[in-house]
Design a protein around this motif. Structure first.
Motif, PDB file in Angstrom:
ATOM      1  N   TYR A  47       9.724 115.533  29.275  1.00 41.26           N
ATOM      2  CA  TYR A  47       8.595 116.470  29.247  1.00 41.26           C
ATOM      3  C   TYR A  47       7.792 116.355  30.538  1.00 41.26           C
ATOM      4  O   TYR A  47       7.258 117.339  31.040  1.00 41.26           O
ATOM      5  CB  TYR A  47       7.708 116.163  28.041  1.00 41.26           C
ATOM      6  CG  TYR A  47       6.432 116.954  27.978  1.00 41.26           C
ATOM      7  CD1 TYR A  47       6.425 118.247  27.441  1.00 41.26           C
ATOM      8  CD2 TYR A  47       5.233 116.428  28.449  1.00 41.26           C
ATOM      9  CE1 TYR A  47       5.249 118.976  27.377  1.00 41.26           C
ATOM     10  CE2 TYR A  47       4.060 117.156  28.388  1.00 41.26           C
ATOM     11  CZ  TYR A  47       4.069 118.431  27.861  1.00 41.26           C
ATOM     12  OH  TYR A  47       2.910 119.162  27.803  1.00 41.26           O
ATOM     13  N   ARG A  92      10.521 121.363  27.031  1.00 43.41           N
ATOM     14  CA  ARG A  92       9.235 120.890  27.538  1.00 43.41           C
ATOM     15  C   ARG A  92       8.108 121.916  27.435  1.00 43.41           C
ATOM     16  O   ARG A  92       6.942 121.550  27.437  1.00 43.41           O
ATOM     17  CB  ARG A  92       9.373 120.351  28.962  1.00 43.41           C
ATOM     18  CG  ARG A  92       9.682 121.385  30.000  1.00 43.41           C
ATOM     19  CD  ARG A  92      10.057 120.710  31.328  1.00 43.41           C
ATOM     20  NE  ARG A  92      10.301 121.697  32.356  1.00 43.41           N
ATOM     21  CZ  ARG A  92      11.420 122.378  32.503  1.00 43.41           C
ATOM     22  NH1 ARG A  92      12.430 122.171  31.676  1.00 43.41           N
ATOM     23  NH2 ARG A  92      11.554 123.249  33.481  1.00 43.41           N
ATOM     24  N   LYS A  93       8.424 123.180  27.314  1.00 37.36           N
ATOM     25  CA  LYS A  93       7.386 124.205  27.134  1.00 37.36           C
ATOM     26  C   LYS A  93       6.859 124.234  25.696  1.00 37.36           C
ATOM     27  O   LYS A  93       5.867 124.885  25.405  1.00 37.36           O
ATOM     28  CB  LYS A  93       7.917 125.572  27.524  1.00 37.36           C
ATOM     29  CG  LYS A  93       8.196 125.703  29.011  1.00 37.36           C
ATOM     30  CD  LYS A  93       8.559 127.110  29.381  1.00 37.36           C
ATOM     31  CE  LYS A  93       9.136 127.198  30.747  1.00 37.36           C
ATOM     32  NZ  LYS A  93       8.294 127.272  31.846  1.00 37.36           N
ATOM     33  N   TYR A  94       7.545 123.527  24.802  1.00 41.00           N
ATOM     34  CA  TYR A  94       7.161 123.457  23.387  1.00 41.00           C
ATOM     35  C   TYR A  94       7.023 121.981  22.994  1.00 41.00           C
ATOM     36  O   TYR A  94       7.953 121.391  22.449  1.00 41.00           O
ATOM     37  CB  TYR A  94       8.215 124.140  22.516  1.00 41.00           C
ATOM     38  CG  TYR A  94       8.561 125.527  23.002  1.00 41.00           C
ATOM     39  CD1 TYR A  94       7.741 126.615  22.711  1.00 41.00           C
ATOM     40  CD2 TYR A  94       9.699 125.746  23.783  1.00 41.00           C
ATOM     41  CE1 TYR A  94       8.046 127.879  23.175  1.00 41.00           C
ATOM     42  CE2 TYR A  94      10.018 127.019  24.246  1.00 41.00           C
ATOM     43  CZ  TYR A  94       9.181 128.078  23.941  1.00 41.00           C
ATOM     44  OH  TYR A  94       9.482 129.324  24.408  1.00 41.00           O
TER      45      TYR A  94
END
Length: 158
Positions: A47, A92-94
């Motif tokens: 992340y 990584r966007k969630y």
């Protein structure tokens, strides 16, 4: 430009070392059907930095080389961590989904490995669920709070 490459290598090496040491120091919890590899909490690190991907892979590889299960775990266990780390990077966007790839990958692949290669005498679905449950503890119960804590220090990964 060289600075970025050096930083990447240092981050990967530190992550690999921490993963391997945690796994080996906590060996009784790190291997088996009901394993809770505390080091798997680190699978949230993609992340923050892509350097975590090779770092986690190498750390797992080192731990599995020293661990008790031999070549199959060295190859398939390490590749499972690589798959999980790449999956975590893609999510990584969630943030709430970042720990999910390690839970699924380890549950399925390590569950299959334990049942078929190592002959663990329980149903395949039970192997997968037990490994997945241990991974859930490592990644969600320990990893997600770690991710929240590290967000305060996110600048160290840049």
């Amino acid at each position: 430009m060289k600075y970025k490459h050096v930083l990447f290598l240092i981050q990967a090496a530190v992550i690999a070392a921490i993963y391997a040491v945690l796994t080996l120091v906590l060996m009784p919890f790190s291997y088996g059907v009901m394993q809770v590899r505390i080091s798997e909490a680190l699978t949230i690190l993609p992340y923050f930095t892509p350097a975590a991907i090779p770092g986690l892979f190498v750390g797992c590889l080192l731990a599995n080389i020293i661990g008790p299960y031999g070549i199959l775990d060295i190859v398939f266990g390490s590749l499972t961590t690589l798959i999980a780390a790449v999956g975590s990077y893609f999510f990584r966007k969630y943030p709430l989904l970042v720990p999910l790839p390690p839970v699924v990958a380890n549950g399925v692949i390590i569950g299959l490995l334990l049942h078929y290669a190592f002959g663990v005498p329980v149903a395949i679905w039970a192997c997968m669920l037990w490994v997945g449950f241990g991974e859930f503890i490592s990644c969600y119960v320990l990893g997600l709070p770690l991710m929240r804590l590290l967000k305060k220090y996110e600048y160290i990964f840049k």
